[in-house]
Design an enzyme around this catalytic site. Sequence first.
Site, PDB file in Angstrom:
ATOM      1  N   HIS A  78       0.838  -1.205   0.000  1.00  0.00           N
ATOM      2  CA  HIS A  78       0.000   0.000   0.000  1.00  0.00           C
ATOM      3  C   HIS A  78       0.876   1.259   0.000  1.00  0.00           C
ATOM      4  O   HIS A  78       0.584   2.231  -0.708  1.00  0.00           O
ATOM      5  CB  HIS A  78      -0.917  -0.009   1.224  1.00  0.00           C
ATOM      6  CG  HIS A  78      -1.673   1.262   1.417  1.00  0.00           C
ATOM      7  ND1 HIS A  78      -2.622   1.718   0.528  1.00  0.00           N
ATOM      8  CD2 HIS A  78      -1.615   2.191   2.406  1.00  0.00           C
ATOM      9  CE1 HIS A  78      -3.111   2.871   0.955  1.00  0.00           C
ATOM     10  NE2 HIS A  78      -2.514   3.179   2.086  1.00  0.00           N
ATOM     11  N   ALA A  79       1.945   1.229   0.774  1.00  0.00           N
ATOM     12  CA  ALA A  79       2.850   2.382   0.835  1.00  0.00           C
ATOM     13  C   ALA A  79       3.473   2.640  -0.533  1.00  0.00           C
ATOM     14  O   ALA A  79       3.554   3.793  -0.978  1.00  0.00           O
ATOM     15  CB  ALA A  79       3.942   2.135   1.878  1.00  0.00           C
TER      16      ALA A  79
END
Length: 107
Positions: A78-79
């Site tokens: 996600h990052a």
Amino acid sequence: MNDELIQIAMDIILKAGDCRNKCMEALKKAKTGDLIAADNVLAEARQDIIKAHQAQTEVIQATVAGEKPLEYSLIFSHAQDTMMTIMSEYNLTKELLDVYRILFKED
């Protein structure tokens, strides 16, 4: 998943988010014709996205070197996704400031 990777992922997300906020601030300043302030804020945004990218790169390089095996991590994924999306927003903001310069007849 290791706590260090979670911390790095959160740092990437936060730095990328800071970049996004500064890009929006730069566009607001550009809309009013304050292009010098817009450029200054965009320079700050650039530093934020560079820091996010450096954190990601360090994790990838350590993994490739075999220093730290990296298991799949949803938060790290996600990052990375967040960072890449905001990097595109940064690049678009940079281009839009050039358009504002044309509209306000500045070079």
